[in-house]
Design an enzyme around this catalytic site. Structure first.
Site, mmCIF file in Angstrom:
data_model
loop_
_atom_site.group_PDB
_atom_site.id
_atom_site.type_symbol
_atom_site.label_atom_id
_atom_site.label_comp_id
_atom_site.label_asym_id
_atom_site.label_seq_id
_atom_site.Cartn_x
_atom_site.Cartn_y
_atom_site.Cartn_z
ATOM 1 N N GLU A 167 -8.046 130.822 38.943
ATOM 2 C CA GLU A 167 -7.237 130.103 37.888
ATOM 3 C C GLU A 167 -8.196 129.019 36.934
ATOM 4 O O GLU A 167 -7.793 128.782 35.944
ATOM 5 C CB GLU A 167 -5.971 129.706 38.183
ATOM 6 C CG GLU A 167 -5.212 130.713 38.473
ATOM 7 C CD GLU A 167 -3.707 130.288 38.815
ATOM 8 O OE1 GLU A 167 -3.557 129.035 39.504
ATOM 9 O OE2 GLU A 167 -2.904 130.940 38.846
ATOM 10 N N GLU B 5 -10.069 138.429 60.468
ATOM 11 C CA GLU B 5 -10.078 137.206 60.578
ATOM 12 C C GLU B 5 -10.679 136.822 62.004
ATOM 13 O O GLU B 5 -10.875 135.552 62.310
ATOM 14 C CB GLU B 5 -8.539 136.688 60.552
ATOM 15 C CG GLU B 5 -7.604 137.129 61.462
ATOM 16 C CD GLU B 5 -6.452 136.275 61.591
ATOM 17 O OE1 GLU B 5 -5.880 135.850 62.320
ATOM 18 O OE2 GLU B 5 -5.664 136.418 60.113
#
Length: 273
Positions: A80, A111
């Protein structure tokens, strides 16, 4: 080791027996605790931002590294910044375990790979002024701990955002940020309060840095990308406010300059002549 706070039992039982109104009220009640937890961490956030700022002004980058929800939030915040502040997408980079596919789909065991996080950072050829910020509610995610640990060994500035105190991730970070939000409404679902706290902290870090980097004038996004009609109209209003132009004059100047900031420079210069 004591059970992590993020894994402790919810304060609420028999959720399936609650009405919709009760569910919403209790989720909202829990969410109200998040801002206070972030407030307690403000000195930690301030210390990290102040450490990153001079590095970024020398050309350093900020890397967010996370898995699952934490990784997605890092990628979201990073993505953004270019449209909001008109900066290159290389300034802040979001890295998620499992790569871009993990933004929409769970990637098996990504992960749990303690070495892959640093390898993913290395793909961007990190330099001395770069910062690696690990994001993990648990503070134990191997992918994130490994990336931050190796970054620190290689002389990079490191930080983290976690929802548990005294974690392995904090131990390998120069600037740990601990937002202790308490047990989740749905036991162990760290996409909820922990994720909200992470989003708030990342907003604080990136927005503060962009302001300190000169990407905001007064309180306006003068470097935003003019990618749609709404943003063009917002830019026109800014120029009208700052320069006292009518609508058509402001629109013509904005489209000629390509950004509010450049238009302001041109407008101020022409008014001085």
């Amino acid at each position: 080791m004591d059970q992590k706070i993020t894994e402790q039992e919810s304060r609420f039982g028999h959720l399936e027996q609650m009405s919709v109104a009760e569910l919403l009220a209790h989720i909202n009640e829990e969410d109200a605790l998040v801002a206070a937890a972030v407030h307690r961490a403000l000195p930690q956030i301030e210390a990290l931002v102040e450490a990153i700022e001079p590095r970024m002004k020398r050309g350093g980058r900020l890397f967010y590294v996370g898995a699952g929800t934490s990784g997605r939030l890092g990628v979201l915040d990073a993505s953004e910044l270019p449209p909001t502040f008109g900066v290159p997408d290389s300034w802040v980079v979001g890295i998620i375990a499992g790569g871009d596919r993990a933004l929409r789909h769970a990637v098996e065991k990504a992960e749990d790979d303690a070495s892959q996080g640093w390898l993913d950072v290395m793909a961007f050829h990190p330099e001395a002024d770069d910062t690696v910020l690990g994001i993990a509610a648990s503070g134990t995610t191997p992918y994130v701990v490994g990336a931050v640990s190796q970054a620190r060994r290689n002389g990079l500035l490191t930080g983290c955002v976690t929802s548990n105190p005294d974690t392995p991730l904090a131990a390998v970070s120069d600037y740990p940020i601990e937002t202790i939000v308490g047990p989740e409404f749905v036991t162990g679902s760290s996409r909820m309060k922990s994720g909200t706290a992470q989003k708030m902290v990342l907003n604080m870090i990136s927005t503060s840095l962009m302001i300190r980097m000169g990407r905001v004038r007064d309180n306006r996004m003068v470097n935003m990308q003019l990618t749609n009609t709404k943003l063009v109209e917002r830019g026109i209003r800014m120029l009208q406010d700052y320069l006292g132009l009518d609508y058509d004059e402001a629109r013509q100047l904005l489209l000629k300059a390509g950004s509010v900031n450049k238009a302001l420079e041109l407008g101020i210069k022409s008014q001085r002549i």
